[in-house]
Design a protein around this motif. Sequence first.
Motif, PDB file in Angstrom:
ATOM      1  N   VAL A 106       0.843  -1.195   0.000  1.00  0.00           N
ATOM      2  CA  VAL A 106       0.000   0.000   0.000  1.00  0.00           C
ATOM      3  C   VAL A 106       0.873   1.238   0.000  1.00  0.00           C
ATOM      4  O   VAL A 106       1.934   1.274   0.642  1.00  0.00           O
ATOM      5  CB  VAL A 106      -0.972   0.038   1.204  1.00  0.00           C
ATOM      6  N   GLY A 107       0.440   2.249  -0.753  1.00  0.00           N
ATOM      7  CA  GLY A 107       1.212   3.480  -0.804  1.00  0.00           C
ATOM      8  C   GLY A 107       0.625   4.496  -1.754  1.00  0.00           C
ATOM      9  O   GLY A 107      -0.425   4.268  -2.378  1.00  0.00           O
ATOM     10  N   ALA A 108       1.301   5.611  -1.866  1.00  0.00           N
ATOM     11  CA  ALA A 108       0.862   6.701  -2.730  1.00  0.00           C
ATOM     12  C   ALA A 108       1.476   6.564  -4.120  1.00  0.00           C
ATOM     13  O   ALA A 108       2.524   5.935  -4.290  1.00  0.00           O
ATOM     14  CB  ALA A 108       1.265   8.042  -2.120  1.00  0.00           C
ATOM     15  N   VAL A 109       0.805   7.155  -5.104  1.00  0.00           N
ATOM     16  CA  VAL A 109       1.294   7.130  -6.485  1.00  0.00           C
ATOM     17  C   VAL A 109       0.949   8.457  -7.146  1.00  0.00           C
ATOM     18  O   VAL A 109      -0.104   9.040  -6.871  1.00  0.00           O
ATOM     19  CB  VAL A 109       0.680   5.933  -7.265  1.00  0.00           C
ATOM     20  N   GLY A 110       1.842   8.942  -7.984  1.00  0.00           N
ATOM     21  CA  GLY A 110       1.573  10.173  -8.726  1.00  0.00           C
ATOM     22  C   GLY A 110       0.986   9.846 -10.089  1.00  0.00           C
ATOM     23  O   GLY A 110       1.286   8.807 -10.675  1.00  0.00           O
ATOM     24  N   SER A 111       0.136  10.724 -10.597  1.00  0.00           N
ATOM     25  CA  SER A 111      -0.451  10.533 -11.924  1.00  0.00           C
ATOM     26  C   SER A 111       0.289  11.388 -12.946  1.00  0.00           C
ATOM     27  O   SER A 111       0.678  12.527 -12.667  1.00  0.00           O
ATOM     28  CB  SER A 111      -1.931  10.910 -11.921  1.00  0.00           C
ATOM     29  N   LEU A 112       0.460  10.810 -14.146  1.00  0.00           N
ATOM     30  CA  LEU A 112       1.157  11.517 -15.219  1.00  0.00           C
ATOM     31  C   LEU A 112       0.225  11.921 -16.355  1.00  0.00           C
ATOM     32  O   LEU A 112       0.666  12.465 -17.360  1.00  0.00           O
ATOM     33  CB  LEU A 112       2.285  10.634 -15.776  1.00  0.00           C
ATOM     34  N   ASN A 113      -1.064  11.627 -16.203  1.00  0.00           N
ATOM     35  CA  ASN A 113      -2.038  12.068 -17.208  1.00  0.00           C
ATOM     36  C   ASN A 113      -3.346  12.463 -16.536  1.00  0.00           C
ATOM     37  O   ASN A 113      -3.511  12.311 -15.317  1.00  0.00           O
ATOM     38  CB  ASN A 113      -2.259  10.992 -18.290  1.00  0.00           C
ATOM     39  N   GLU A 114      -4.274  12.950 -17.325  1.00  0.00           N
ATOM     40  CA  GLU A 114      -5.512  13.508 -16.777  1.00  0.00           C
ATOM     41  C   GLU A 114      -6.533  12.455 -16.380  1.00  0.00           C
ATOM     42  O   GLU A 114      -7.606  12.777 -15.849  1.00  0.00           O
ATOM     43  CB  GLU A 114      -6.142  14.471 -17.797  1.00  0.00           C
ATOM     44  N   HIS A 115      -6.238  11.183 -16.599  1.00  0.00           N
ATOM     45  CA  HIS A 115      -7.218  10.123 -16.344  1.00  0.00           C
ATOM     46  C   HIS A 115      -7.238   9.645 -14.897  1.00  0.00           C
ATOM     47  O   HIS A 115      -8.104   8.872 -14.512  1.00  0.00           O
ATOM     48  CB  HIS A 115      -6.954   8.936 -17.274  1.00  0.00           C
ATOM     49  N   TYR A 116      -6.279  10.083 -14.088  1.00  0.00           N
ATOM     50  CA  TYR A 116      -6.213   9.666 -12.687  1.00  0.00           C
ATOM     51  C   TYR A 116      -6.107  10.914 -11.820  1.00  0.00           C
ATOM     52  O   TYR A 116      -5.153  11.685 -11.939  1.00  0.00           O
ATOM     53  CB  TYR A 116      -4.998   8.772 -12.441  1.00  0.00           C
ATOM     54  N   GLU A 117      -7.066  11.086 -10.933  1.00  0.00           N
ATOM     55  CA  GLU A 117      -7.090  12.271 -10.082  1.00  0.00           C
ATOM     56  C   GLU A 117      -6.736  11.909  -8.644  1.00  0.00           C
ATOM     57  O   GLU A 117      -6.770  10.733  -8.256  1.00  0.00           O
ATOM     58  CB  GLU A 117      -8.459  12.936 -10.136  1.00  0.00           C
ATOM     59  N   ILE A 118      -6.397  12.915  -7.854  1.00  0.00           N
ATOM     60  CA  ILE A 118      -6.069  12.702  -6.448  1.00  0.00           C
ATOM     61  C   ILE A 118      -7.205  11.950  -5.762  1.00  0.00           C
ATOM     62  O   ILE A 118      -8.376  12.288  -5.907  1.00  0.00           O
ATOM     63  CB  ILE A 118      -5.806  14.048  -5.743  1.00  0.00           C
ATOM     64  N   GLY A 119      -6.837  10.898  -5.035  1.00  0.00           N
ATOM     65  CA  GLY A 119      -7.810  10.081  -4.323  1.00  0.00           C
ATOM     66  C   GLY A 119      -8.234   8.834  -5.056  1.00  0.00           C
ATOM     67  O   GLY A 119      -8.845   7.937  -4.462  1.00  0.00           O
ATOM     68  N   ASP A 120      -7.910   8.717  -6.357  1.00  0.00           N
ATOM     69  CA  ASP A 120      -8.265   7.513  -7.115  1.00  0.00           C
ATOM     70  C   ASP A 120      -7.504   6.299  -6.583  1.00  0.00           C
ATOM     71  O   ASP A 120      -6.337   6.405  -6.184  1.00  0.00           O
ATOM     72  CB  ASP A 120      -7.950   7.692  -8.599  1.00  0.00           C
ATOM     73  N   LEU A 121      -8.162   5.150  -6.611  1.00  0.00           N
ATOM     74  CA  LEU A 121      -7.561   3.892  -6.183  1.00  0.00           C
ATOM     75  C   LEU A 121      -7.050   3.149  -7.410  1.00  0.00           C
ATOM     76  O   LEU A 121      -7.789   2.944  -8.376  1.00  0.00           O
ATOM     77  CB  LEU A 121      -8.608   3.052  -5.450  1.00  0.00           C
ATOM     78  N   CYS A 122      -5.769   2.750  -7.390  1.00  0.00           N
ATOM     79  CA  CYS A 122      -5.126   2.178  -8.582  1.00  0.00           C
ATOM     80  C   CYS A 122      -4.307   0.942  -8.225  1.00  0.00           C
ATOM     81  O   CYS A 122      -3.959   0.722  -7.060  1.00  0.00           O
ATOM     82  CB  CYS A 122      -4.188   3.199  -9.230  1.00  0.00           C
ATOM     83  N   THR A 123      -3.985   0.151  -9.256  1.00  0.00           N
ATOM     84  CA  THR A 123      -3.050  -0.957  -9.125  1.00  0.00           C
ATOM     85  C   THR A 123      -2.308  -1.109 -10.441  1.00  0.00           C
ATOM     86  O   THR A 123      -2.880  -0.829 -11.509  1.00  0.00           O
ATOM     87  CB  THR A 123      -3.782  -2.258  -8.732  1.00  0.00           C
ATOM     88  N   PRO A 124      -1.044  -1.494 -10.435  1.00  0.00           N
ATOM     89  CA  PRO A 124      -0.284  -1.575 -11.684  1.00  0.00           C
ATOM     90  C   PRO A 124      -0.771  -2.691 -12.609  1.00  0.00           C
ATOM     91  O   PRO A 124      -0.984  -3.823 -12.171  1.00  0.00           O
ATOM     92  CB  PRO A 124       1.152  -1.865 -11.220  1.00  0.00           C
ATOM     93  N   SER A 125      -0.927  -2.359 -13.892  1.00  0.00           N
ATOM     94  CA  SER A 125      -1.086  -3.407 -14.910  1.00  0.00           C
ATOM     95  C   SER A 125       0.296  -4.007 -15.181  1.00  0.00           C
ATOM     96  O   SER A 125       0.427  -5.202 -15.423  1.00  0.00           O
ATOM     97  CB  SER A 125      -1.698  -2.837 -16.184  1.00  0.00           C
ATOM     98  N   TYR A 126       1.321  -3.158 -15.109  1.00  0.00           N
ATOM     99  CA  TYR A 126       2.719  -3.578 -15.051  1.00  0.00           C
ATOM    100  C   TYR A 126       3.538  -2.391 -14.573  1.00  0.00           C
ATOM    101  O   TYR A 126       3.071  -1.247 -14.582  1.00  0.00           O
ATOM    102  CB  TYR A 126       3.234  -4.101 -16.399  1.00  0.00           C
ATOM    103  N   SER A 127       4.744  -2.665 -14.114  1.00  0.00           N
ATOM    104  CA  SER A 127       5.624  -1.611 -13.612  1.00  0.00           C
ATOM    105  C   SER A 127       6.900  -1.569 -14.443  1.00  0.00           C
ATOM    106  O   SER A 127       7.470  -2.612 -14.776  1.00  0.00           O
ATOM    107  CB  SER A 127       5.981  -1.865 -12.142  1.00  0.00           C
TER     108      SER A 127
END
Length: 277
Positions: A106-127
């Motif tokens: 669990v942790g924080a992640v920064g978004s690099l495009n407009e499709h993910y906003e602060i507070g969105d819950l995400c998981t990597p499709s790949y890293s």
Amino acid sequence: MQEKLKKILDKMHEYNSEQLAYHTFGVTKDIVYDALVMAPGWKPTKICTDPSFHITILSEHSYISSYLVEKEEKKILWIQCASSAANLLDHLIICAELSFKKLIFVGAVGSLNEHYEIGDLCTPSYSIAGVYSNAYLCEHLIDYHLFEKVYPKQDFINKVVSLAQRSGYNLKQGCVFCTDSVALEYSHLEEIKRFHPDLIEMETSTFYLLADLLEVDAIALLVVSDNSALKQPLIGRSEDQQAKYNYGRKVMIPDLIYKIVSDASFNKKLFYRNEEE
């Protein structure tokens, strides 16, 4: 666990104590945990604010700490370490001495495009491994290929995505770039964007490489903390942005962790790390 990880542990034990996890985290090998949570920076005393969670401090040091998080007879070992792939690598390998059924980052992640906003819950499709620490998992350091893609076990990810959806959460999947520096990523953003990532953080490529060596079901749960494309800052969020971020990490994340360890369909096959059990 894979033979490769056994050899890594054996070599550590050759130069150190046979009880690395006990001396580091105050944790003994005699408990089978429903999940191990690895959390760079995040402590459950601040994240698990729902009073139904009972939290016991096991050890506290200058930049690492460990906790037993319990709810309705489920036991979760929570390890907080410092940020960076190197810190995650060192402390998760030590946890290979222990026994647990699920592995959750669990942790924080920064978004690099407009499709993910602060507070969105995400998981990597790949890293994308833009870190050098992973080189130490290679047989020889010069064998390492920087910027390799590391994929999670998608079957388990799909189960958690479905579980999140049933819980009313939209768990988004996206490509994550793993960086060795937060301060300097801004100077290299245009170069990083050529890899076409959606998100950026530090540890998930290392996490999934180790999950593969541990041979355990694993998922990284990330909450968007900032968005460079939308100029939503990591430092200096608005009150509304902070509220959304806190909801993601203090409501969605703890709830989803508990549901992962409680859902019977996730526990048909158990994985125990301590081969001596």
